[in-house]
Design a protein around this motif. Structure first.
Motif, PDB file in Angstrom:
ATOM      1  N   MET A  10      36.404  43.292  47.288  1.00  0.00           N
ATOM      2  CA  MET A  10      36.162  42.855  45.909  1.00  0.00           C
ATOM      3  C   MET A  10      36.773  43.829  44.912  1.00  0.00           C
ATOM      4  SD  MET A  10      34.958  39.966  46.163  1.00  0.00           S
ATOM      5  CE  MET A  10      34.928  39.806  44.390  1.00  0.00           C
ATOM      6  N   ALA A  14      39.561  42.866  42.143  1.00  0.00           N
ATOM      7  CA  ALA A  14      39.337  43.147  40.726  1.00  0.00           C
ATOM      8  C   ALA A  14      40.493  43.967  40.159  1.00  0.00           C
ATOM      9  CB  ALA A  14      38.014  43.876  40.537  1.00  0.00           C
ATOM     10  N   LEU A  27      31.350  49.087  40.408  1.00  0.00           N
ATOM     11  CA  LEU A  27      30.899  47.737  40.720  1.00  0.00           C
ATOM     12  C   LEU A  27      29.395  47.624  40.945  1.00  0.00           C
ATOM     13  CD1 LEU A  27      33.739  46.575  43.121  1.00  0.00           C
ATOM     14  CD2 LEU A  27      33.484  46.129  40.681  1.00  0.00           C
ATOM     15  N   ARG A  50      32.978  30.615  41.901  1.00  0.00           N
ATOM     16  CA  ARG A  50      32.587  32.013  42.091  1.00  0.00           C
ATOM     17  C   ARG A  50      32.556  32.322  43.581  1.00  0.00           C
ATOM     18  NH1 ARG A  50      33.384  32.066  37.387  1.00  0.00           N
ATOM     19  NH2 ARG A  50      31.954  32.532  35.712  1.00  0.00           N
ATOM     20  N   TYR A  66      30.696  36.769  42.160  1.00  0.00           N
ATOM     21  CA  TYR A  66      31.830  37.474  41.569  1.00  0.00           C
ATOM     22  C   TYR A  66      32.731  36.460  40.880  1.00  0.00           C
ATOM     23  CZ  TYR A  66      30.424  41.293  44.615  1.00  0.00           C
ATOM     24  OH  TYR A  66      29.714  42.278  45.249  1.00  0.00           O
ATOM     25  N   GLY A  71      36.328  39.855  38.467  1.00  0.00           N
ATOM     26  CA  GLY A  71      35.523  40.555  39.460  1.00  0.00           C
ATOM     27  C   GLY A  71      34.136  40.901  38.953  1.00  0.00           C
ATOM     28  N   LYS A  72      33.787  40.444  37.758  1.00  0.00           N
ATOM     29  CA  LYS A  72      32.491  40.762  37.162  1.00  0.00           C
ATOM     30  C   LYS A  72      31.367  40.137  37.996  1.00  0.00           C
ATOM     31  CE  LYS A  72      29.655  40.213  33.107  1.00  0.00           C
ATOM     32  NZ  LYS A  72      29.429  39.496  31.871  1.00  0.00           N
ATOM     33  N   PRO A  73      30.406  40.975  38.442  1.00  0.00           N
ATOM     34  CA  PRO A  73      29.315  40.436  39.265  1.00  0.00           C
ATOM     35  C   PRO A  73      28.120  39.975  38.438  1.00  0.00           C
ATOM     36  CG  PRO A  73      29.205  42.820  39.259  1.00  0.00           C
ATOM     37  CD  PRO A  73      30.406  42.439  38.422  1.00  0.00           C
TER      38      PRO A  73
END
Length: 107
Positions: A10, A14, A27, A50, A66, A71-73
């Motif tokens: 991940m 990102a 992260l 996602r 994600y 890549g924002k969780p």
């Protein structure tokens, strides 16, 4: 697949999406020993998709979504204790099958 490989993958995605080579991004925070038991690509808001990964710990689970490109969780926590399986239902919602209590969870 171990949690380290998932997080590393991940992070690589990102970084590639941001197109900034050599830059690290925070992260999240390590909360205990666990593992990624299930993952899938499923529905997100406004018709997007996602990557969903269910991280299992001894007494809880984190479902992490994600966002592609950033890549924002987004994290949902549940005290159920783990989920072996995850699937998208015909209603477009996510379903998780837990292993300690044998419950079906819906998000």
């Amino acid at each position: 697949m171990g949690i380290g490989w998932v997080v590393a993958g991940m992070a690589a995605l990102a970084l590639a999406a941001l197109n900034t080579p050599g830059r690290f991004e925070d992260l999240g925070v390590f909360i205990g020993r666990g593992g990624a038991m299930s993952s899938l690509v499923g529905p997100g808001p406004n018709g997007t998709e996602r990557l969903y990964v269910c991280y299992t710990y001894l007494s809880s689970l984190d479902l992490v979504a994600y966002a592609p490109g950033t890549g924002k969780p987004t994290v949902w926590q549940n005290p159920e204790g783990g989920a072996w399986a995850m699937e998208t239902g015909p209603d477009g919602r996510l379903y998780l099958g837990t292993y300690f209590q044998g419950h079906i969870l819906r998000l």
